[in-house]
Design a protein around this motif. Structure first.
Motif, PDB file in Angstrom:
ATOM      1  N   THR A 238       0.807  -1.200   0.000  1.00 51.42           N
ATOM      2  CA  THR A 238       0.000   0.000   0.000  1.00 51.42           C
ATOM      3  C   THR A 238       0.847   1.258   0.000  1.00 51.42           C
ATOM      4  OG1 THR A 238      -0.130  -0.179   2.401  1.00 51.42           O
ATOM      5  CG2 THR A 238      -1.973  -1.061   1.139  1.00 51.42           C
TER       6      THR A 238
ATOM      7  N   ASP B 233      -0.069   4.896  -1.607  1.00 49.31           N
ATOM      8  CA  ASP B 233      -0.129   6.154  -0.862  1.00 49.31           C
ATOM      9  C   ASP B 233       0.548   7.268  -1.647  1.00 49.31           C
ATOM     10  OD1 ASP B 233      -1.450   4.952   1.185  1.00 49.31           O
ATOM     11  OD2 ASP B 233       0.338   4.605   2.395  1.00 49.31           O
TER      12      ASP B 233
ATOM     13  N   LYS C 239      -1.543   8.553  -4.548  1.00 45.74           N
ATOM     14  CA  LYS C 239      -2.639   9.438  -4.195  1.00 45.74           C
ATOM     15  C   LYS C 239      -2.153  10.878  -4.081  1.00 45.74           C
ATOM     16  CE  LYS C 239      -6.188  10.431  -0.796  1.00 45.74           C
ATOM     17  NZ  LYS C 239      -6.745  10.138   0.519  1.00 45.74           N
TER      18      LYS C 239
ATOM     19  N   ARG D  76      -6.390   4.486  -2.833  1.00 46.22           N
ATOM     20  CA  ARG D  76      -5.186   3.751  -2.440  1.00 46.22           C
ATOM     21  C   ARG D  76      -5.308   2.257  -2.754  1.00 46.22           C
ATOM     22  NH1 ARG D  76      -3.336   6.651   3.245  1.00 46.22           N
ATOM     23  NH2 ARG D  76      -3.791   8.790   2.590  1.00 46.22           N
TER      24      ARG D  76
END
Length: 336
Positions: A4, A8, A11, A108
């Motif tokens: 992830t 992040d 984004k 995400r």
């Protein structure tokens, strides 16, 4: 898994930043949807449809759309979206896919494009010809002309006015012949001329492309088995209902080009016994799968070839884990 972190970064990337996506492509019945689901569960992914028939809502069984359970397990986008009479070009799909990619990144999640329609993927990743929208009145006239003359005669007319495009098309391909004719009528220029114009992708996307490339023998067996399974789970009922829903429509309707539709419709009309229709549909599916495999091996740039472990087109946990690590490395390299 820890993937992830790259999402992040995506984004928070500035407007215009390149968006990494994972592409899982390959011929029909090769196990794309199953692999995509496993990877989406492990990678926090959103699955985005890249199959030209699965965008239609009335034939979920015949077009092998993911099950209700699968769609409830992870987000699935662009499945069952359009009515069967709503034509979806590669350019239109690319714009819709880009919008879903941006949503996934904002949430995400890893965008995972899954499908066997090479021209859709090519339009998104490499761009498409800037063909103007066709006048709806011209489209309707073209459909009427095709119904009146048939594809071979319309192809002959196209040959007289646009020999370059006509030479690329089979006289038995009504959809593409009609497309070439309506573009010529609506814009005054040939489809070949438009396709020769500079292309530009709809957005800043880079891809890790994974192509499932099973052996021909295993692929054909999977095609045959899946069509039998479709019959057992309601494909014939779907075709009958779709024909009632769109009275007067024929195989030129966008969504009626699904594999097996023509053969099952012939059975419903009393022109083919069910077993003959089944065998004909299986043969058409195998031929299409062969063409898809050839296209992906030669056209999808820098693709990583994968092979399923059995005729059932399933992937071992070790194969899934290896692919997951490829995705992680790709995201870490291209995010931020």
């Amino acid at each position: 898994m820890g993937e992830t972190a790259p999402i992040d970064k995506m984004k928070d990337a500035p407007s215009g930043a390149v968006l990494p996506v994972v592409v899982i492509a390959g011929p029909t019945a090769s196990g794309k949807s199953g692999l995509a689901l496993e990877l989406a569960l492990e990678c926090h992914g959103t699955i985005i449809n890249a199959d030209s028939m699965q965008v239609y809502r009335d034939l979920p069984v015949l077009t092998a759309q993911p099950s209700v359970a699968a769609q409830g397990a992870v987000p699935h986008r662009l499945y069952g979206l359009l009515a069967l009479d709503d034509a979806c070009t590669a350019a239109r799909w690319a714009q819709m896919a880009l919008a879903e990619i941006k949503v996934a990144v904002a949430e995400r999640r890893v965008p995972i494009l899954v499908g066997g329609t090479g021209l859709y993927l090519k339009a998104l990743l490499e761009g498409f010809a800037p063909i103007p929208d066709v006048d709806p009145a011209v489209r309707e006239k073209t459909r009427a002309l095709l119904a009146e003359l048939g594809p071979a005669a319309l192809h002959a007319r196209l040959q007289e006015r646009d020999s370059e495009t006509a030479a690329r098309l089979r006289p038995s391909d009504p959809q593409r012949i009609a497309r070439a004719w309506e573009v010529l009528e609506s814009t005054g220029r040939s489809l070949a001329w438009w396709q020769a114009q500079p292309t530009s992708p709809p957005g800043p996307v880079c891809a890790l492309s994974l192509v499932i490339d099973p052996s021909r023998q295993d692929l054909y067996a999977a095609c045959d088995a899946r069509f039998r399974a479709m019959l057992e789970t309601g494909a014939l009922t779907e075709v009958a209902a779709a024909r009632r829903r769109y009275p007067g429509a024929d195989e030129n309707l966008a969504g009626f080009r699904a594999l097996g539709f023509r053969e099952l419709a012939a059975h419903l009309d009393g022109n083919l016994p069910l077993e003959e229709a089944t065998l004909a549909a299986q043969q058409a599916t195998r031929q299409y799968a062969k063409r898809q495999g050839t296209w992906f091996r030669h056209q999808l740039r820098d693709a990583i070839l994968l092979s399923a472990d059995a005729v059932a087109m399933k992937f071992s946990q070790s194969s899934v884990a290896e692919t997951r690590h490829k995705i992680r490395d790709f995201l870490l390299t291209h995010s931020g």
